[in-house]
Design a protein around this motif. Structure first.
Motif, PDB file in Angstrom:
ATOM      1  N   GLY A 165       0.836  -1.182   0.028  1.00 20.77           N
ATOM      2  CA  GLY A 165      -0.053   0.178  -0.030  1.00 20.77           C
ATOM      3  C   GLY A 165       0.918   1.335   0.057  1.00 20.77           C
ATOM      4  O   GLY A 165       0.451   2.381  -0.013  1.00 20.77           O
ATOM      5  N   GLN A 166       2.295   0.991  -0.135  1.00 18.23           N
ATOM      6  CA  GLN A 166       2.983   2.331  -0.098  1.00 18.23           C
ATOM      7  C   GLN A 166       2.882   3.020  -1.632  1.00 18.23           C
ATOM      8  O   GLN A 166       2.756   2.293  -2.533  1.00 18.23           O
ATOM      9  CB  GLN A 166       4.473   1.839   0.115  1.00 18.23           C
ATOM     10  N   PRO A 167       3.203   4.281  -1.578  1.00 11.80           N
ATOM     11  CA  PRO A 167       3.153   5.007  -3.037  1.00 11.80           C
ATOM     12  C   PRO A 167       4.316   4.436  -3.792  1.00 11.80           C
ATOM     13  O   PRO A 167       5.516   4.535  -3.321  1.00 11.80           O
ATOM     14  CB  PRO A 167       3.156   6.490  -2.394  1.00 11.80           C
ATOM     15  N   ASP A 168       4.011   4.436  -5.106  1.00 13.38           N
ATOM     16  CA  ASP A 168       5.092   4.301  -5.974  1.00 13.38           C
ATOM     17  C   ASP A 168       5.064   5.400  -6.964  1.00 13.38           C
ATOM     18  O   ASP A 168       4.009   5.858  -7.250  1.00 13.38           O
ATOM     19  CB  ASP A 168       4.898   2.977  -7.080  1.00 13.38           C
ATOM     20  N   PHE A 169       6.399   6.071  -7.600  1.00 14.11           N
ATOM     21  CA  PHE A 169       6.329   7.124  -8.286  1.00 14.11           C
ATOM     22  C   PHE A 169       6.946   6.787  -9.600  1.00 14.11           C
ATOM     23  O   PHE A 169       7.967   6.019  -9.565  1.00 14.11           O
ATOM     24  CB  PHE A 169       7.289   8.149  -7.388  1.00 14.11           C
ATOM     25  N   GLY A 170       6.521   7.410 -10.861  1.00 12.03           N
ATOM     26  CA  GLY A 170       7.019   7.311 -11.957  1.00 12.03           C
ATOM     27  C   GLY A 170       7.003   8.418 -12.775  1.00 12.03           C
ATOM     28  O   GLY A 170       6.270   9.321 -12.421  1.00 12.03           O
ATOM     29  N   TYR A 194      10.576   5.181 -10.126  1.00 12.02           N
ATOM     30  CA  TYR A 194      11.597   5.308  -9.046  1.00 12.02           C
ATOM     31  C   TYR A 194      11.904   4.245  -8.358  1.00 12.02           C
ATOM     32  O   TYR A 194      10.980   3.445  -8.038  1.00 12.02           O
ATOM     33  CB  TYR A 194      11.168   6.787  -8.421  1.00 12.02           C
ATOM     34  N   PRO A 195      13.147   4.026  -7.631  1.00 12.91           N
ATOM     35  CA  PRO A 195      13.460   2.643  -6.972  1.00 12.91           C
ATOM     36  C   PRO A 195      12.372   2.566  -5.751  1.00 12.91           C
ATOM     37  O   PRO A 195      11.956   3.459  -4.984  1.00 12.91           O
ATOM     38  CB  PRO A 195      14.959   3.249  -6.364  1.00 12.91           C
ATOM     39  N   ARG A 196      12.024   1.235  -5.558  1.00 13.16           N
ATOM     40  CA  ARG A 196      11.427   0.892  -4.346  1.00 13.16           C
ATOM     41  C   ARG A 196      12.033  -0.372  -3.855  1.00 13.16           C
ATOM     42  O   ARG A 196      12.330  -1.207  -4.707  1.00 13.16           O
ATOM     43  CB  ARG A 196      10.025   0.584  -4.690  1.00 13.16           C
ATOM     44  N   GLY A 197      12.573  -0.405  -2.875  1.00 20.79           N
ATOM     45  CA  GLY A 197      13.407  -1.546  -2.154  1.00 20.79           C
ATOM     46  C   GLY A 197      14.710  -1.455  -3.039  1.00 20.79           C
ATOM     47  O   GLY A 197      15.499  -2.674  -3.230  1.00 20.79           O
ATOM     48  N   GLY A 198      15.372  -0.303  -3.420  1.00 24.13           N
ATOM     49  CA  GLY A 198      16.502  -0.331  -3.998  1.00 24.13           C
ATOM     50  C   GLY A 198      16.673  -0.679  -5.537  1.00 24.13           C
ATOM     51  O   GLY A 198      17.905  -0.502  -5.928  1.00 24.13           O
ATOM     52  N   ILE A 199      15.697  -0.926  -6.211  1.00 27.09           N
ATOM     53  CA  ILE A 199      15.551  -1.388  -7.501  1.00 27.09           C
ATOM     54  C   ILE A 199      14.552  -0.487  -8.175  1.00 27.09           C
ATOM     55  O   ILE A 199      13.320  -0.572  -8.034  1.00 27.09           O
ATOM     56  CB  ILE A 199      15.385  -2.835  -7.768  1.00 27.09           C
ATOM     57  N   PRO A 200      15.013   0.230  -9.251  1.00 22.86           N
ATOM     58  CA  PRO A 200      13.995   1.142 -10.206  1.00 22.86           C
ATOM     59  C   PRO A 200      13.781   0.012 -11.177  1.00 22.86           C
ATOM     60  O   PRO A 200      14.468  -0.899 -11.713  1.00 22.86           O
ATOM     61  CB  PRO A 200      14.901   2.013 -10.747  1.00 22.86           C
ATOM     62  N   ILE A 201      12.594   0.277 -11.812  1.00 31.80           N
ATOM     63  CA  ILE A 201      11.717  -0.834 -12.678  1.00 31.80           C
ATOM     64  C   ILE A 201      11.523   0.131 -14.074  1.00 31.80           C
ATOM     65  O   ILE A 201      10.563   1.163 -13.537  1.00 31.80           O
ATOM     66  CB  ILE A 201      10.607  -1.614 -12.192  1.00 31.80           C
ATOM     67  N   ASP A 202      12.006   0.024 -15.072  1.00 32.00           N
ATOM     68  CA  ASP A 202      11.412   0.715 -16.353  1.00 32.00           C
ATOM     69  C   ASP A 202      10.709  -0.395 -17.143  1.00 32.00           C
ATOM     70  O   ASP A 202      11.178  -1.445 -17.416  1.00 32.00           O
ATOM     71  CB  ASP A 202      12.530   1.224 -16.949  1.00 32.00           C
ATOM     72  N   VAL A 203       9.454   0.190 -17.561  1.00 30.84           N
ATOM     73  CA  VAL A 203       8.595  -0.668 -18.383  1.00 30.84           C
ATOM     74  C   VAL A 203       8.471   0.040 -19.597  1.00 30.84           C
ATOM     75  O   VAL A 203       7.896   1.369 -19.613  1.00 30.84           O
ATOM     76  CB  VAL A 203       7.287  -1.036 -17.668  1.00 30.84           C
ATOM     77  N   PHE A 204       8.518  -0.824 -20.686  1.00 31.36           N
ATOM     78  CA  PHE A 204       8.266  -0.194 -22.070  1.00 31.36           C
ATOM     79  C   PHE A 204       7.401  -1.074 -23.017  1.00 31.36           C
ATOM     80  O   PHE A 204       7.640  -2.225 -22.822  1.00 31.36           O
ATOM     81  CB  PHE A 204       9.589  -0.097 -22.756  1.00 31.36           C
ATOM     82  N   TRP A 205       6.338  -0.639 -23.517  1.00 31.16           N
ATOM     83  CA  TRP A 205       5.277  -1.319 -24.339  1.00 31.16           C
ATOM     84  C   TRP A 205       4.930  -0.240 -25.683  1.00 31.16           C
ATOM     85  O   TRP A 205       4.894   0.864 -25.384  1.00 31.16           O
ATOM     86  CB  TRP A 205       4.101  -1.126 -23.422  1.00 31.16           C
ATOM     87  N   PRO A 212      16.759   9.596 -18.812  1.00 30.07           N
ATOM     88  CA  PRO A 212      17.833   8.760 -18.399  1.00 30.07           C
ATOM     89  C   PRO A 212      17.517   7.619 -17.639  1.00 30.07           C
ATOM     90  O   PRO A 212      16.576   7.735 -16.790  1.00 30.07           O
ATOM     91  CB  PRO A 212      19.002   9.760 -17.898  1.00 30.07           C
ATOM     92  N   PRO A 213      18.185   6.637 -17.453  1.00 30.14           N
ATOM     93  CA  PRO A 213      17.726   5.622 -16.480  1.00 30.14           C
ATOM     94  C   PRO A 213      18.260   6.107 -15.097  1.00 30.14           C
ATOM     95  O   PRO A 213      19.158   7.084 -14.958  1.00 30.14           O
ATOM     96  CB  PRO A 213      18.770   4.422 -16.988  1.00 30.14           C
ATOM     97  N   TYR A 214      17.790   5.373 -14.090  1.00 32.60           N
ATOM     98  CA  TYR A 214      17.983   5.811 -12.939  1.00 32.60           C
ATOM     99  C   TYR A 214      19.573   5.924 -12.407  1.00 32.60           C
ATOM    100  O   TYR A 214      19.844   4.741 -12.659  1.00 32.60           O
ATOM    101  CB  TYR A 214      17.022   5.213 -11.716  1.00 32.60           C
ATOM    102  N   ARG A 215      20.063   6.681 -11.742  1.00 29.29           N
ATOM    103  CA  ARG A 215      21.561   6.762 -11.387  1.00 29.29           C
ATOM    104  C   ARG A 215      21.870   6.673 -10.113  1.00 29.29           C
ATOM    105  O   ARG A 215      22.912   6.683  -9.489  1.00 29.29           O
ATOM    106  CB  ARG A 215      22.279   7.710 -12.495  1.00 29.29           C
ATOM    107  N   GLY A 216      20.904   6.965  -9.361  1.00 30.04           N
ATOM    108  CA  GLY A 216      21.188   7.157  -7.897  1.00 30.04           C
ATOM    109  C   GLY A 216      21.979   8.321  -7.562  1.00 30.04           C
ATOM    110  O   GLY A 216      22.131   9.340  -8.328  1.00 30.04           O
TER     111      GLY A 216
END
Length: 154
Positions: free
Chosen positions: A56-61, A120-131, A148-152
């Motif tokens: 239930g935590q927010p995710d941001f993209g 943006y990362p959640r649990g330390g891993i960003p996920i990019d999705v392309f369709w 750009p891909p997430y660079r931290g």
């Protein structure tokens, strides 16, 4: 200049509540008044939010939606309300991203549509999705999405 027919729109021009869920959101379209002209349309949603379906935590993209219209254009207020409806909706990144692309393709029947969802990362891993609805048109200028891909902090 051709006047766009807005007579069937139900959300434009007045106060509208945010839909409770993406399934409840009413996406609307208007006729493409420049039939025969091929061009790309881009929508950028740099503050897209949804909820993790497990915590239930927010995710941001940061979403980038590009399409080449055929007969229809998406009405932008309805798109904003549709995207905003994810704010209280629990779904994985992949599900949100692909659902948005498929729903827009179903509504518009565009020549081509793609979505780049840069989460943006959640649990330390960003996920990019392309369709994409199909191969990118080779005879039309489609700019790079430029996210750009997430660079931290690296």
């Amino acid at each position: 200049m051709v006047q766009t027919d807005t007579s069937k729109l139900t959300q434009l021009g007045g106060a509208t509540k945010l839909p409770n869920s993406p399934d409840d959101a009413q996406l609307e379209r208007v006729p493409h008044t420049h039939a025969g002209e091929r061009y790309a349309v881009r929508f950028t949603a740099p503050e897209f939010t949804s909820l993790c379906p497990m915590t239930g935590q927010p995710d941001f993209g940061h979403l980038m939606i590009d399409y080449v219209p055929r007969d229809w254009l998406v009405e932008s207020k309805s798109l904003k309300l549709f995207l905003g409806s994810f704010r209280n909706h629990g779904a994985f990144h992949e599900d949100c991203s692909v659902y948005i692309g498929k729903r827009l393709t179903e509504l518009l029947d565009p020549e081509w549509l793609r979505i780049g969802a840069y989460w943006y990362p959640r649990g330390g891993i960003p996920i990019d999705v392309f369709w994409a609805s199909g191969p990118e048109p080779k005879d039309l200028w489609i700019p790079d999405q430029g996210v750009p891909p997430y660079r931290g902090r690296g």
